[in-house]
Design an enzyme around this catalytic site. Structure first.
Site, PDB file in Angstrom:
ATOM      1  N   THR A 186      46.912  -3.119  -8.823  1.00  0.00           N
ATOM      2  CA  THR A 186      47.935  -2.508  -9.674  1.00  0.00           C
ATOM      3  C   THR A 186      47.916  -0.980  -9.622  1.00  0.00           C
ATOM      4  O   THR A 186      48.758  -0.344 -10.271  1.00  0.00           O
ATOM      5  CB  THR A 186      47.745  -2.939 -11.142  1.00  0.00           C
ATOM      6  N   LYS A 187      46.970  -0.392  -8.886  1.00  0.00           N
ATOM      7  CA  LYS A 187      46.837   1.057  -8.883  1.00  0.00           C
ATOM      8  C   LYS A 187      47.686   1.687  -7.775  1.00  0.00           C
ATOM      9  O   LYS A 187      48.325   1.002  -6.998  1.00  0.00           O
ATOM     10  CB  LYS A 187      45.358   1.447  -8.738  1.00  0.00           C
ATOM     11  N   ASN A 188      47.678   3.018  -7.704  1.00  0.00           N
ATOM     12  CA  ASN A 188      48.529   3.718  -6.732  1.00  0.00           C
ATOM     13  C   ASN A 188      48.119   3.421  -5.296  1.00  0.00           C
ATOM     14  O   ASN A 188      48.959   3.137  -4.453  1.00  0.00           O
ATOM     15  CB  ASN A 188      48.485   5.222  -6.986  1.00  0.00           C
TER      16      ASN A 188
END
Length: 378
Positions: free
Chosen positions: A183-185
């Site tokens: 879910t992170k960049n």
């Protein structure tokens, strides 16, 4: 009917499988191979970390930080109440008492104005969380910590490529933890990074990461024996994880441009909601936006539930988090009873909208239009 819009979609930049195949062909797929070393060198040389160590998760990076600080039963650690459980759990595992801090009216970050009052002779560390990639007031955190001889551990899970007053988040505390969860960049499925800016921790961090042994130094020819010398665990990721991550690092600039553009379009479209009393992300003058997530703060819990249901009926998945940890079933009885009204407000009212690299302009417009339609009907 329009296709559903998920909350998140992991981004595949193109080279991930090629690099994984390279790792497999190299014959080295356990930790600390060529792609791990590339990542370490990148973060140390380009970002200015004193030492960088990939980990299996941000949770593990935080647990390493607790071990490096030698947190003992009865020690106190100050943690924001509005955060993911790992921020606190890493120190609870060492026997620490968690002293929860409230959020601010401006955003969910730690209220630094109340920090001094939480410090006692047993306080060992403070763990600011840069929620949504927006910096805490690190100048105030660091000044307070220095006055009282406290360690600062940045929980930078959301904060890749974000800044405080021109300085990269993760370079300010003695230690910092990043996440590469899907879910992170930038992502690796799972994965994390421990940044060590106080190099007194560097040698021991390497030992703790390798099960408490001198394995890393031994294979570099720096130690004559491969010995068990400290506590530790298996905190290093496989080379397959590092290979995936390296492809993402190579595309960081492009990923960031796209995510920030998405964030900016949300803000422009939804800014009129501010006049209705709906909260939007707030950037202090010292902070930058890294496009990690976009949130709204509804006026009450019922409104949030209705908004999520309204979006769901239109095939749009929006989510909420976190439950403030001082009210959690596990820790509520251990909390000192102080009300933390802003942490509770975000618990009840914050909602996250879909934001991922491949979110099209048309789908983003659908999301914004559905949110505006909800409020026009109320």
């Amino acid at each position: 009917m329009d296709a559903p819009i998920p909350f998140n979609k992991p981004y595949f930049s193109g080279n991930e499988t090629r690099y994984i195949e390279q790792a497999v062909r190299s014959g080295k797929i356990s930790g600390d191979g060529q792609f791990t070393q590339r990542a370490h060198t990148y973060f140390e040389q380009e970002w200015g970390f004193g030492k960088a160590l990939l980990t299996t998760s941000c949770t593990d990076a935080l647990e390493m930080a607790a071990l490096l600080l030698d947190i003992q039963p009865g020690d106190e650690v100050i943690v924001p109440a509005f955060t993911f459980v790992s921020t606190a759990n890493a120190f609870v595992l060492r026997g620490a008492k968690i002293v929860f801090a409230d959020s601010t009216a401006l955003n969910p970050n730690l209220d630094v104005g109340a920090l001094e009052a939480l410090i006692t002779p047993r306080t060992r560390a403070v763990v600011p969380v840069h929620y949504a990639g927006i910096a805490c007031d690190m100048g105030a955190v660091l000044a307070t910590a220095q006055r009282h001889g406290l360690a600062v551990v940045e929980d930078a899970a959301h904060a890749i490529d974000s800044f405080y007053d021109g300085r990269r988040l993760g370079t300010l505390g003695a230690l910092a933890a990043f996440s590469f969860h899907e879910t992170k960049n930038i992502i690796a499925g799972e994965g994390g990074l421990l940044a060590l800016n106080d190099l007194q921790f560097a040698r021991r961090a390497e030992i703790i990461r390798e099960k408490g042994t001198t394995r890393s130094a031994f294979f570099r020819g720096e130690a004559t024996e491969y010995d068990w010398v400290d506590v530790g665990s298996s905190f290093l990721p496989s080379e397959l994880t590092a290979a995936y991550l390296w492809a993402q690092i190579e595309n960081l600039a492009d990923i960031q441009r796209q995510r920030i553009a998405l964030w900016d379009r949300y803000y422009a479209a939804l800014a009129p909601l501010g006049a209705l009393g709906v909260g939007l992300p707030a950037l202090p003058a010292y902070a930058t936006n890294n496009g990690h997530l976009f949130y709204l703060v509804c006026r009450d819990r019922a409104e949030r539930a209705a908004l999520i249901a309204h979006l769901g009926q239109r095939g749009i998945l929006a989510v909420f988090h976190y439950r403030a940890l001082h009210r959690s079933p596990y820790y509520a009885a251990r909390h000192d009873g102080r009300p933390l009204p802003w942490a509770e407000h975000y618990t009840e009212c914050l909602v996250r909208l879909p934001l991922f690299y491949e979110l099209s302009a048309a789908d983003q417009q659908r999301v914004a239009a559905a949110v505006l339609d909800f409020y026009h009907r109320r």
